[in-house]
Motif scaffolding. Structure first.
Motif, mmCIF file in Angstrom:
data_model
loop_
_atom_site.group_PDB
_atom_site.id
_atom_site.type_symbol
_atom_site.label_atom_id
_atom_site.label_comp_id
_atom_site.label_asym_id
_atom_site.label_seq_id
_atom_site.Cartn_x
_atom_site.Cartn_y
_atom_site.Cartn_z
ATOM 1 N N THR A 45 1.797 4.339 -8.484
ATOM 2 C CA THR A 45 3.006 5.112 -8.198
ATOM 3 C C THR A 45 2.757 6.183 -7.138
ATOM 4 O O THR A 45 3.714 6.697 -6.547
ATOM 5 N N THR A 46 1.499 6.507 -6.878
ATOM 6 C CA THR A 46 1.208 7.493 -5.829
ATOM 7 C C THR A 46 1.480 6.918 -4.441
ATOM 8 O O THR A 46 1.531 7.665 -3.463
ATOM 9 N N ALA A 47 1.643 5.599 -4.357
ATOM 10 C CA ALA A 47 1.929 4.970 -3.067
ATOM 11 C C ALA A 47 3.418 4.951 -2.753
ATOM 12 O O ALA A 47 3.827 4.450 -1.706
ATOM 13 N N VAL A 48 4.232 5.485 -3.656
ATOM 14 C CA VAL A 48 5.688 5.429 -3.505
ATOM 15 C C VAL A 48 6.224 6.763 -3.004
ATOM 16 O O VAL A 48 5.863 7.822 -3.512
ATOM 17 N N ASN A 49 7.081 6.694 -2.004
ATOM 18 C CA ASN A 49 7.829 7.859 -1.547
ATOM 19 C C ASN A 49 9.295 7.671 -1.925
ATOM 20 O O ASN A 49 9.900 6.632 -1.622
ATOM 21 N N TYR A 50 9.846 8.678 -2.582
ATOM 22 C CA TYR A 50 11.216 8.612 -3.091
ATOM 23 C C TYR A 50 12.140 9.442 -2.206
ATOM 24 O O TYR A 50 11.828 10.593 -1.880
ATOM 25 N N GLY A 92 13.059 -5.411 4.538
ATOM 26 C CA GLY A 92 13.407 -4.696 3.314
ATOM 27 C C GLY A 92 14.404 -5.469 2.459
ATOM 28 O O GLY A 92 14.869 -6.552 2.812
ATOM 29 N N ILE A 93 14.737 -4.888 1.318
ATOM 30 C CA ILE A 93 15.697 -5.486 0.396
ATOM 31 C C ILE A 93 16.581 -4.387 -0.159
ATOM 32 O O ILE A 93 16.142 -3.267 -0.390
ATOM 33 N N GLU A 109 0.824 -1.219 0.000
ATOM 34 C CA GLU A 109 0.000 0.000 0.000
ATOM 35 C C GLU A 109 0.853 1.263 0.000
ATOM 36 O O GLU A 109 0.504 2.263 -0.626
ATOM 37 N N ALA A 110 1.942 1.235 0.708
ATOM 38 C CA ALA A 110 2.848 2.382 0.736
ATOM 39 C C ALA A 110 4.278 1.850 0.808
ATOM 40 O O ALA A 110 4.560 0.935 1.579
ATOM 41 N N VAL A 111 5.164 2.408 -0.004
ATOM 42 C CA VAL A 111 6.537 1.908 -0.050
ATOM 43 C C VAL A 111 7.500 3.091 -0.098
ATOM 44 O O VAL A 111 7.211 4.127 -0.700
ATOM 45 N N SER A 112 8.609 2.932 0.587
ATOM 46 C CA SER A 112 9.653 3.961 0.589
ATOM 47 C C SER A 112 10.899 3.395 -0.083
ATOM 48 O O SER A 112 11.333 2.284 0.206
#
Length: 487
Positions: free
Chosen positions: A199-204, A306-307, A174-177
């Motif tokens: 892509t709106t669920a991604v924080n860069y 994480g990976i 749902e949300a990924v950093s």
């Protein structure tokens, strides 16, 4: 290799740069063009935030009339970046870029006229962000190929390989950093984020030490349609002072990707032995090789589930001393999931072959998949590239985690201990392929056939020469000498 079709605006831009090449430094011209594309997109989308004099159409009119100086443009771009929410500093170094464009102001103004008029017909706001971003990334790669000073760009095919591995099993999150501590142009960061359907669920997150490169990364995110509030990019020395640790109270990340600078040196001061990034290992990477410093920095900030993927020179796989102790720590704690040997000449700033290391915390076993993908490439001019078939083979091998002769081997912890924690790929993957056995009867028959053909050809030549009727004695003697030679 088949080139990807250029968009209409790419063709227009290439034509403009070609027209301006006698007036300016072509590399700087392409640099400035990338900035102007970002400016036009901001002007089109955020016209309501800008004074009329700051908009692209007004700057176009001034450029076309020959009244747009580089100082005026630089000042306008600074005003634009401060007027639009959350894009401050996106044009931080434009004064320097524009002053390097040409030797005289008259020539700089002529170049600006050419670039403005080439870009003007295209409404970048109406182009699909994925298509727009891919085209913009191609222009950044082109800049990296011709630029004298290194520009950190991970080639698209390498980024796609890494992205396919690190996002496997996470694409429904749902949300990924995603964090790249050695951001460069943000090419690797953006390819990784593009794998997520939402892509709106991604924080860069990204940190870059070079302001010039950081500006390109910000433009790249903008053209890819990344919302400003989702792109947390900052300037700074990642190893000396990680901005995100201070600003976000040690935020941990779902995915860590990076291609650190090759041969980087770092401080390695003794007090860093108490730094939480290095304390557990009990030893610091050497000053002359910061490779493992970047690795440990990323690993420390990785979430428990994480990976991480990091591209490093092969030396990290076998060097002794502090690097050897760090490698032993990583292996004994089951932190290395895979080592993938990549082909040489894949990168724009180095021709050396590199290794891709995949790291995870709390793995169920300590085995390590070793893949020798050094021959998985195709040539594209002077550069080697990974084809989709190459990428697919590597990714499938990574997911299967099974032995494949001459390509990959799942090394047990016992086997690695026996090799004194040396992860040099040839120790685990035998790429030697024996020559096919010689068929002596067939070879003998072929030699006899060829010998008979040679004799037949020689006799035919002699018969033809005997029918010659030379008109002088010198020619006759030459023919006779030649006949003696071939008999």
């Amino acid at each position: 290799m088949m080139q990807q079709a250029k968009t209409a605006w790419e063709r227009a831009l290439e034509s403009a740069i070609q027209s301006a090449r006698k007036l300016c430094d072509v590399t700087v011209c392409r640099d400035v063009a990338l900035a102007l594309i970002a400016y036009k997109l901001l002007s089109d989308v955020h016209a309501a935030h800008l004074k009329r004099d700051w908009t692209f159409p007004l700057m176009l009119n001034r450029a076309s009339d020959g009244f747009l100086t580089t100082d005026d443009l630089s000042q306008t771009l600074q005003e634009v970046s401060h007027a639009i929410p959350q894009v401050e500093d996106i044009f931080a170094d434009m004064t320097e870029r524009l002053s390097a464009l040409a030797v005289s102001e008259d020539k700089r103004e002529d170049v600006l006229k050419i670039l403005f008029e080439a870009i003007a017909p295209f409404d970048f706001a109406k182009i699909d962000p994925a298509e727009r971003g891919a085209a913009y990334a191609r222009q950044i790669e082109k800049l990296a190929k011709c630029r004298k000073a290194p520009l950190s760009v991970t080639p698209a095919a390498v980024s796609e390989l890494i992205a396919a591995i690190v996002t496997h099993g996470k694409r429904d999150t749902e949300a990924v950093s995603i964090y790249d501590p050695t951001l460069g142009s943000a090419s690797l960061l953006l390819k990784t984020g593009a794998c997520f359907p939402d892509t709106t669920a991604v924080n860069y997150y990204g940190q870059e030490n070079d302001q010039h490169t950081l500006c390109i990364a910000r433009w790249n995110c903008l053209l890819h349609g990344i919302a400003p509030e989702a792109a947390h990019l900052t300037e700074g020395d990642t190893l000396a002072e990680d901005w995100f640790s201070h600003a976000t109270l040690d935020l941990a990340y779902d995915i860590m990707v990076m291609q650190p600078p090759y041969g980087a040196r770092w401080a390695a001061e003794q007090y860093l032995l108490y730094d939480p990034r290095f304390a557990a290992v009990g030893v610091l990477p050497p000053r002359t090789h910061a490779d493992n410093a970047f690795l440990l920095h990323g690993l420390y900030q990785l979430k428990e589930d994480g990976i991480m993927a990091i591209i490093l020179p092969h030396g990290v796989l076998f060097r002794g001393g502090p690097d050897g102790k760090i490698r032993q720590y990583l292996i004994e704690n089951g932190l290395i999931a895979a080592v993938i040997g990549l082909p040489a000449n894949l990168f724009y700033d180095s021709k050396i072959p590199c290794a891709l290391l995949i790291l995870q915390k709390h793995r169920p076993s300590k085995d390590i998949l070793v893949i020798d993908a050094s021959k998985e490439y195709a040539q594209d001019g002077r550069q080697n590239i990974l084809t989709p078939q190459n990428t697919q083979r590597i990714v499938q091998a990574y997911l299967r985690r099974e032995d494949e002769p001459h390509f990959c081997h799942l090394a047990t912890i016992e086997e690695i201990r026996t090799n004194d924690y040396n992860l040099n790929i040839p120790r685990y993957v035998d790429t030697f392929e024996p020559e096919p056995e010689c068929d002596f009867p067939a070879l003998t028959k072929e030699m006899a056939t060829r010998r008979q053909q040679i004799v037949a050809n020689k006799n035919e030549l002699l018969r033809a020469m005997q029918q010659l009727t030379p008109s002088d004695e010198d020619t006759m003697r030459m023919i006779q000498v030649f006949q003696k030679i071939i008999k």
